[in-house]
Write an enzyme that holds these catalytic residues in place. Structure first.
Site, PDB file in Angstrom:
ATOM      1  N   HIS A 144     -15.320  -6.410   2.267  1.00 19.64           N
ATOM      2  CA  HIS A 144     -15.334  -4.945   2.241  1.00 19.64           C
ATOM      3  C   HIS A 144     -14.416  -4.415   1.146  1.00 19.64           C
ATOM      4  O   HIS A 144     -13.582  -5.145   0.601  1.00 19.64           O
ATOM      5  CB  HIS A 144     -14.877  -4.373   3.595  1.00 19.64           C
ATOM      6  CG  HIS A 144     -13.434  -4.647   3.897  1.00 19.64           C
ATOM      7  ND1 HIS A 144     -12.972  -5.904   4.243  1.00 19.64           N
ATOM      8  CD2 HIS A 144     -12.339  -3.842   3.878  1.00 19.64           C
ATOM      9  CE1 HIS A 144     -11.667  -5.856   4.435  1.00 19.64           C
ATOM     10  NE2 HIS A 144     -11.251  -4.628   4.205  1.00 19.64           N
TER      11      HIS A 144
ATOM     12  N   ASP B 123     -11.705  -1.231   1.034  1.00 16.98           N
ATOM     13  CA  ASP B 123     -11.041  -0.489   2.109  1.00 16.98           C
ATOM     14  C   ASP B 123     -11.596   0.932   2.274  1.00 16.98           C
ATOM     15  O   ASP B 123     -11.692   1.699   1.300  1.00 16.98           O
ATOM     16  CB  ASP B 123      -9.529  -0.435   1.858  1.00 16.98           C
ATOM     17  CG  ASP B 123      -8.884  -1.788   2.127  1.00 16.98           C
ATOM     18  OD1 ASP B 123      -9.356  -2.497   3.031  1.00 16.98           O
ATOM     19  OD2 ASP B 123      -7.925  -2.146   1.407  1.00 16.98           O
TER      20      ASP B 123
ATOM     21  N   HIS C 221     -12.606  -7.588  -0.627  1.00 17.51           N
ATOM     22  CA  HIS C 221     -11.768  -8.674  -0.135  1.00 17.51           C
ATOM     23  C   HIS C 221     -12.191  -9.074   1.272  1.00 17.51           C
ATOM     24  O   HIS C 221     -12.887  -8.328   1.980  1.00 17.51           O
ATOM     25  CB  HIS C 221     -10.280  -8.292  -0.176  1.00 17.51           C
ATOM     26  CG  HIS C 221      -9.941  -7.084   0.620  1.00 17.51           C
ATOM     27  ND1 HIS C 221     -10.264  -5.810   0.225  1.00 17.51           N
ATOM     28  CD2 HIS C 221      -9.306  -6.943   1.816  1.00 17.51           C
ATOM     29  CE1 HIS C 221      -9.841  -4.938   1.119  1.00 17.51           C
ATOM     30  NE2 HIS C 221      -9.265  -5.603   2.102  1.00 17.51           N
TER      31      HIS C 221
ATOM     32  N   ARG D  80       0.496  -2.587   5.255  1.00 14.98           N
ATOM     33  CA  ARG D  80      -0.308  -2.148   4.103  1.00 14.98           C
ATOM     34  C   ARG D  80      -0.057  -0.687   3.788  1.00 14.98           C
ATOM     35  O   ARG D  80      -0.159   0.168   4.669  1.00 14.98           O
ATOM     36  CB  ARG D  80      -1.798  -2.373   4.387  1.00 14.98           C
ATOM     37  CG  ARG D  80      -2.645  -2.267   3.136  1.00 14.98           C
ATOM     38  CD  ARG D  80      -4.108  -2.495   3.443  1.00 14.98           C
ATOM     39  NE  ARG D  80      -4.771  -1.240   3.727  1.00 14.98           N
ATOM     40  CZ  ARG D  80      -5.990  -1.132   4.254  1.00 14.98           C
ATOM     41  NH1 ARG D  80      -6.690  -2.195   4.574  1.00 14.98           N
ATOM     42  NH2 ARG D  80      -6.519   0.067   4.456  1.00 14.98           N
TER      43      ARG D  80
HETATM   44  C1  SIN Z   1      -7.295  -5.776   4.897  1.00 18.23           C
HETATM   45  O1  SIN Z   1      -6.526  -4.965   4.385  1.00 18.23           O
HETATM   46  O2  SIN Z   1      -8.510  -5.598   4.931  1.00 18.23           O
HETATM   47  C2  SIN Z   1      -6.723  -7.043   5.480  1.00 18.23           C
HETATM   48  C3  SIN Z   1      -6.389  -8.003   4.400  1.00 18.23           C
HETATM   49  C4  SIN Z   1      -5.617  -9.185   4.919  1.00 18.23           C
HETATM   50  O3  SIN Z   1      -5.156  -9.164   6.056  1.00 18.23           O
HETATM   51  O4  SIN Z   1      -5.446 -10.132   4.161  1.00 18.23           O
END
Ligand code: SIN
Length: 293
Positions: A120, A122, A269, A284
């Protein structure tokens, strides 16, 4: 024609753009296509303008950049994010008490899901989806929990010219409802009446680099608009498979106190949840972005 005669080299020929040397930071590429580890910078300290310019350029040239051994307070992490724009508040995920812009990424032996297990970009269901995300990992499992990143410039470039023409001008629906409703109930987070949904171009032009990137993803994109549903399903199926080609990817092995900063406008990612029953915890900060064009 024999199979050998049909072979004309790799599926995707990456042409590296010229890059001026970096003077304030060091940069070590993970692959020629995507990802670079940055050294020589303390993200918690004051950053002079030239260092900041080089970080902007490193992100533009590599799409995702990584830092090791960073020691940031929540305020410093938020402050670093603000150097790149206003901060985004996640529409559903839990956050650190008192810091709505600091999203918690947490999975342990009792979790029934982990963040980002599907490819996806974000919150692409937002009308103005985030420009970038800065994930700071504080607790790592003994092995595993890597994050994979894929270049949507490379995925676009590797399409046939016919497919590029077909996709030109098309829009797709991105919906948060099926992703977020109930997802964080175990954190005591209440449902919202509505979750974001938005229509975006299937191919977007990056506002900084001017390059084209595929902008549909398995996580949020429900359908391509103005074509029959079965055609949309077939095309999305093809694009999702295509963009997951490992040729377009790098894979980051986390250590505690590492940071990954990715550009959601040209990167997708996927986080690996291969470390159960161990615990992985990160925080994050997400930087707001523009309406894709
Ligand atoms: C995410 O922000 O989608 C999770 C990425 C991760 O936990 O590595």
């Amino acid at each position: 024609m024999t199979i050998a005669a049909e072979r004309k080299g790799p599926r995707y020929r990456h042409r590296a753009a010229e890059s001026a040397p970096y003077e304030k930071i060091s940069l070590d590429k993970l692959t020629p296509i995507i990802g670079a580890e940055i050294g020589g910078v303390d993200l918690g300290g004051p950053l002079d303008n030239r260092t900041l310019d080089e970080l902007h350029r490193a992100l533009a040239e590599n799409q995702v950049i990584f830092f090791r051994d960073q020691h940031l307070t929540p305020e410093q992490h938020l402050g670093f994010g603000r150097l790149f724009g206003e901060l985004h508040v996640h529409p559903a995920a839990p956050h650190v008490p008192g810091h709505p812009e600091l999203m918690i990424i947490h999975a342990d032996k009792d979790s029934w899901r982990a963040n980002g297990e599907r490819w996806h970009s974000d919150v692409s269901c937002d009308v103005e989806p985030p420009m970038g995300s800065i994930l700071y990992m504080k607790t790592c499992p003994p092995a595993g929990g890597d994050t994979l990143f894929a270049s949507m410039y490379a995925a676009y470039d590797a399409l046939s010219e016919r497919m590029k023409r077909y996709l030109e001008g098309m829009k797709a629906l991105h919906d948060g409802e099926h992703v977020y409703r109930g997802t964080y109930a175990n954190y005591g987070i209440e449902h919202k009446d509505v979750y974001p949904r938005a229509e975006h171009p299937v191919v977007r032009t990056h506002p900084v680099t001017g390059k084209k990137a595929l902008y549909v993803n398995r996580g949020f994109t429900l359908r391509i608009l103005d074509i029959p549903p079965d055609e949309s399903e077939g095309i999305l199926h093809y694009l999702f498979d295509h963009m997951e080609n490992p040729l377009f990817q790098c894979r980051f092995r986390w250590r505690e106190n590492s940071i990954a900063f990715w550009d959601n406008r040209c990167v997708q990612h996927r986080a690996m949840w291969d470390y159960w029953p161990h615990t992985r915890i990160g925080y994050r900060v997400t930087v707001r972005g523009d309406k894709p064009v």
